[in-house]
Design a protein around this motif. Sequence first.
Motif, mmCIF file in Angstrom:
data_model
loop_
_atom_site.group_PDB
_atom_site.id
_atom_site.type_symbol
_atom_site.label_atom_id
_atom_site.label_comp_id
_atom_site.label_asym_id
_atom_site.label_seq_id
_atom_site.Cartn_x
_atom_site.Cartn_y
_atom_site.Cartn_z
ATOM 1 N N ALA A 58 7.924 8.874 20.572
ATOM 2 C CA ALA A 58 9.020 8.889 21.115
ATOM 3 C C ALA A 58 8.862 9.982 22.772
ATOM 4 O O ALA A 58 7.398 10.625 22.373
ATOM 5 N N ARG A 59 9.551 10.246 23.676
ATOM 6 C CA ARG A 59 8.678 11.247 24.852
ATOM 7 C C ARG A 59 8.841 13.063 24.756
ATOM 8 O O ARG A 59 8.591 14.004 25.242
ATOM 9 N N SER A 60 10.393 13.061 23.578
ATOM 10 C CA SER A 60 10.462 14.206 23.240
ATOM 11 C C SER A 60 11.226 14.157 21.770
ATOM 12 O O SER A 60 11.065 13.287 21.504
ATOM 13 N N PRO A 61 10.551 15.600 21.361
ATOM 14 C CA PRO A 61 11.702 15.711 20.542
ATOM 15 C C PRO A 61 13.083 15.011 20.380
ATOM 16 O O PRO A 61 13.636 14.492 19.437
ATOM 17 N N VAL A 62 14.054 15.344 21.282
ATOM 18 C CA VAL A 62 15.819 14.800 21.338
ATOM 19 C C VAL A 62 15.119 13.623 21.179
ATOM 20 O O VAL A 62 15.836 13.032 20.866
ATOM 21 N N GLN A 63 14.740 12.700 21.594
ATOM 22 C CA GLN A 63 14.295 11.086 21.648
ATOM 23 C C GLN A 63 13.853 10.712 20.139
ATOM 24 O O GLN A 63 14.492 9.841 20.079
ATOM 25 N N ALA A 64 13.131 11.689 19.986
ATOM 26 C CA ALA A 64 12.247 11.152 18.256
ATOM 27 C C ALA A 64 13.877 11.257 17.555
ATOM 28 O O ALA A 64 13.774 10.066 16.855
ATOM 29 N N ASP A 65 14.364 12.282 17.542
ATOM 30 C CA ASP A 65 15.458 12.335 16.538
ATOM 31 C C ASP A 65 16.794 11.346 16.759
ATOM 32 O O ASP A 65 16.993 10.574 15.608
#
Length: 201
Positions: A58-65
């Motif tokens: 993912a490109r960001s922590p929000v996307q990873a979550d």
Amino acid sequence: MQIPYFPHINHPLVKSLFDHSDQELLTLFQQYPDSGKYFTVIFCRYSSILYTLSWHSARSPVQADYLFAVIWRHIFYQLGKLDLSSQDGLTLQNWLINMTGFYINKIELPPTETIHYSLENTSPPLWCYIEQALDQLPPRSRLMILMSQRFHWSETKIAAYLQAEGEEISLSEVTSCLEESYRMLEAKLPADIRAIYLNEN
């Protein structure tokens, strides 16, 4: 990268199953679909591995979550018919890693600013069982909860939308219907999920 901490890992219902093998947990999950603790323990056992894989895709922590949670949602529905004995040498861990890789390549992540999911507020097992409970609600109750929670509509806006769709419903009726819908939703969650996540005795 920081692996998320899930407090429910310390709940007595979860800890009591730590000694069970993967195969035992899978069998119990399939045999007792009205119990959520078996899936929760599988999640606790493998969340760190799957989160690490999700993070690197993912490109960001929000996307990873969000990716992590969506992968677990797919796993939840696949586990019900998984038969490891028919696949020579395949372990649950290997299957979970394979499924994670498959969905990482398949899922198209939305832009970060459009993601409203919070891993801290809603652990993937709870999300899975809430979605399952939502599917059992009457259509209008389900629609009103989705408008309120997913789209963050006010009760006034919900009433206006339903009125525009031809329903005779007042603002006060929307308020009472929403309250009743939430009660129904909670009642349809497995009792152990309510105990683990909602602190019910």
